[in-house]
Design a protein around this motif. Structure first.
Motif, PDB file in Angstrom:
ATOM      1  N   ILE A 132       0.836  -1.195   0.000  1.00 49.42           N
ATOM      2  CA  ILE A 132       0.000   0.000   0.000  1.00 49.42           C
ATOM      3  C   ILE A 132       0.877   1.254   0.000  1.00 49.42           C
ATOM      4  O   ILE A 132       0.558   2.246  -0.668  1.00 49.42           O
ATOM      5  CB  ILE A 132      -0.962  -0.014   1.209  1.00 49.42           C
ATOM      6  N   GLY A 133       1.981   1.229   0.714  1.00 46.02           N
ATOM      7  CA  GLY A 133       2.905   2.358   0.738  1.00 46.02           C
ATOM      8  C   GLY A 133       3.475   2.664  -0.634  1.00 46.02           C
ATOM      9  O   GLY A 133       3.553   3.823  -1.045  1.00 46.02           O
ATOM     10  N   ILE A 134       3.873   1.636  -1.348  1.00 43.83           N
ATOM     11  CA  ILE A 134       4.407   1.820  -2.703  1.00 43.83           C
ATOM     12  C   ILE A 134       3.349   2.409  -3.617  1.00 43.83           C
ATOM     13  O   ILE A 134       3.615   3.341  -4.391  1.00 43.83           O
ATOM     14  CB  ILE A 134       4.942   0.484  -3.260  1.00 43.83           C
ATOM     15  N   ILE A 135       2.120   1.895  -3.536  1.00 45.64           N
ATOM     16  CA  ILE A 135       1.029   2.394  -4.382  1.00 45.64           C
ATOM     17  C   ILE A 135       0.757   3.865  -4.075  1.00 45.64           C
ATOM     18  O   ILE A 135       0.591   4.679  -4.994  1.00 45.64           O
ATOM     19  CB  ILE A 135      -0.233   1.530  -4.182  1.00 45.64           C
ATOM     20  N   LEU A 136       0.723   4.235  -2.797  1.00 44.74           N
ATOM     21  CA  LEU A 136       0.461   5.628  -2.433  1.00 44.74           C
ATOM     22  C   LEU A 136       1.567   6.556  -2.906  1.00 44.74           C
ATOM     23  O   LEU A 136       1.300   7.681  -3.339  1.00 44.74           O
ATOM     24  CB  LEU A 136       0.278   5.754  -0.921  1.00 44.74           C
ATOM     25  N   ILE A 137       2.791   6.114  -2.830  1.00 48.75           N
ATOM     26  CA  ILE A 137       3.896   6.950  -3.305  1.00 48.75           C
ATOM     27  C   ILE A 137       3.798   7.174  -4.812  1.00 48.75           C
ATOM     28  O   ILE A 137       3.969   8.298  -5.293  1.00 48.75           O
ATOM     29  CB  ILE A 137       5.259   6.325  -2.930  1.00 48.75           C
ATOM     30  N   VAL A 138       3.500   6.127  -5.558  1.00 46.86           N
ATOM     31  CA  VAL A 138       3.392   6.249  -7.016  1.00 46.86           C
ATOM     32  C   VAL A 138       2.232   7.166  -7.402  1.00 46.86           C
ATOM     33  O   VAL A 138       2.389   8.071  -8.232  1.00 46.86           O
ATOM     34  CB  VAL A 138       3.254   4.856  -7.664  1.00 46.86           C
ATOM     35  N   VAL A 139       1.063   6.961  -6.805  1.00 47.80           N
ATOM     36  CA  VAL A 139      -0.100   7.791  -7.123  1.00 47.80           C
ATOM     37  C   VAL A 139       0.154   9.236  -6.704  1.00 47.80           C
ATOM     38  O   VAL A 139      -0.173  10.172  -7.446  1.00 47.80           O
ATOM     39  CB  VAL A 139      -1.369   7.226  -6.445  1.00 47.80           C
ATOM     40  N   GLY A 140       0.737   9.439  -5.541  1.00 51.21           N
ATOM     41  CA  GLY A 140       1.047  10.790  -5.086  1.00 51.21           C
ATOM     42  C   GLY A 140       2.027  11.495  -6.007  1.00 51.21           C
ATOM     43  O   GLY A 140       1.877  12.686  -6.292  1.00 51.21           O
ATOM     44  N   ALA A 141       3.016  10.778  -6.479  1.00 52.64           N
ATOM     45  CA  ALA A 141       3.994  11.369  -7.391  1.00 52.64           C
ATOM     46  C   ALA A 141       3.346  11.749  -8.719  1.00 52.64           C
ATOM     47  O   ALA A 141       3.616  12.817  -9.273  1.00 52.64           O
ATOM     48  CB  ALA A 141       5.151  10.403  -7.623  1.00 52.64           C
ATOM     49  N   ILE A 142       2.473  10.885  -9.234  1.00 50.93           N
ATOM     50  CA  ILE A 142       1.778  11.180 -10.496  1.00 50.93           C
ATOM     51  C   ILE A 142       0.898  12.418 -10.339  1.00 50.93           C
ATOM     52  O   ILE A 142       0.909  13.311 -11.189  1.00 50.93           O
ATOM     53  CB  ILE A 142       0.950   9.968 -10.951  1.00 50.93           C
ATOM     54  N   LEU A 143       0.154  12.491  -9.242  1.00 52.60           N
ATOM     55  CA  LEU A 143      -0.700  13.659  -9.021  1.00 52.60           C
ATOM     56  C   LEU A 143       0.120  14.927  -8.822  1.00 52.60           C
ATOM     57  O   LEU A 143      -0.263  16.004  -9.299  1.00 52.60           O
ATOM     58  CB  LEU A 143      -1.607  13.424  -7.807  1.00 52.60           C
ATOM     59  N   ALA A 144       1.251  14.821  -8.154  1.00 53.46           N
ATOM     60  CA  ALA A 144       2.110  15.985  -7.956  1.00 53.46           C
ATOM     61  C   ALA A 144       2.685  16.477  -9.276  1.00 53.46           C
ATOM     62  O   ALA A 144       2.747  17.690  -9.523  1.00 53.46           O
ATOM     63  CB  ALA A 144       3.227  15.647  -6.979  1.00 53.46           C
ATOM     64  N   ILE A 145       3.090  15.552 -10.123  1.00 53.80           N
ATOM     65  CA  ILE A 145       3.646  15.939 -11.426  1.00 53.80           C
ATOM     66  C   ILE A 145       2.575  16.585 -12.294  1.00 53.80           C
ATOM     67  O   ILE A 145       2.812  17.615 -12.927  1.00 53.80           O
ATOM     68  CB  ILE A 145       4.274  14.714 -12.127  1.00 53.80           C
ATOM     69  N   LEU A 146       1.394  15.987 -12.325  1.00 54.60           N
ATOM     70  CA  LEU A 146       0.313  16.567 -13.126  1.00 54.60           C
ATOM     71  C   LEU A 146      -0.101  17.934 -12.585  1.00 54.60           C
ATOM     72  O   LEU A 146      -0.394  18.851 -13.354  1.00 54.60           O
ATOM     73  CB  LEU A 146      -0.886  15.625 -13.162  1.00 54.60           C
ATOM     74  N   GLY A 147      -0.127  18.084 -11.283  1.00 60.94           N
ATOM     75  CA  GLY A 147      -0.463  19.373 -10.694  1.00 60.94           C
ATOM     76  C   GLY A 147       0.593  20.424 -10.962  1.00 60.94           C
ATOM     77  O   GLY A 147       0.285  21.599 -11.163  1.00 60.94           O
ATOM     78  N   ALA A 148       1.851  20.024 -10.987  1.00 67.55           N
ATOM     79  CA  ALA A 148       2.940  20.963 -11.235  1.00 67.55           C
ATOM     80  C   ALA A 148       2.943  21.459 -12.679  1.00 67.55           C
ATOM     81  O   ALA A 148       3.396  22.566 -12.955  1.00 67.55           O
ATOM     82  CB  ALA A 148       4.281  20.312 -10.906  1.00 67.55           C
ATOM     83  N   THR A 149       2.433  20.653 -13.598  1.00 67.65           N
ATOM     84  CA  THR A 149       2.387  21.065 -15.003  1.00 67.65           C
ATOM     85  C   THR A 149       1.177  21.931 -15.294  1.00 67.65           C
ATOM     86  O   THR A 149       1.014  22.393 -16.415  1.00 67.65           O
ATOM     87  CB  THR A 149       2.382  19.840 -15.934  1.00 67.65           C
ATOM     88  N   GLY A 150       0.309  22.128 -14.294  1.00 66.66           N
ATOM     89  CA  GLY A 150      -0.861  22.967 -14.496  1.00 66.66           C
ATOM     90  C   GLY A 150      -2.073  22.224 -15.012  1.00 66.66           C
ATOM     91  O   GLY A 150      -3.097  22.816 -15.306  1.00 66.66           O
ATOM     92  N   ARG A 151      -1.966  20.947 -15.126  1.00 68.59           N
ATOM     93  CA  ARG A 151      -3.085  20.146 -15.621  1.00 68.59           C
ATOM     94  C   ARG A 151      -4.019  19.818 -14.455  1.00 68.59           C
ATOM     95  O   ARG A 151      -3.601  19.320 -13.427  1.00 68.59           O
ATOM     96  CB  ARG A 151      -2.561  18.850 -16.240  1.00 68.59           C
TER      97      ARG A 151
END
Length: 51
Positions: A23-42
């Motif tokens: 579960i920790g690995i899944i949360l880190i991956v999903v959090g990173a994807i959301l952070a990257i998408l948020g940083a690009t303005g999407r």
């Protein structure tokens, strides 16, 4: 979400509980994807930032 994933990874490692590790690995991956998408303005799910 990334911090929660890190906490679960550490707890899963310390107490030898594989489900926490997974579960920790899944949360880190999903959090990173959301952070990257948020940083690009999407907007993801109608929100530009996930905190």
């Amino acid at each position: 979400m990334i911090i929660l994933g890190l906490i679960l990874l550490v707890l899963g490692f310390i107490f030898s509980i594989p489900i926490l590790w997974t579960i920790g690995i899944i949360l880190i991956v999903v959090g990173a994807i959301l952070a990257i998408l948020g940083a690009t303005g999407r907007a993801v799910g109608g929100r530009k930032h996930f905190y």
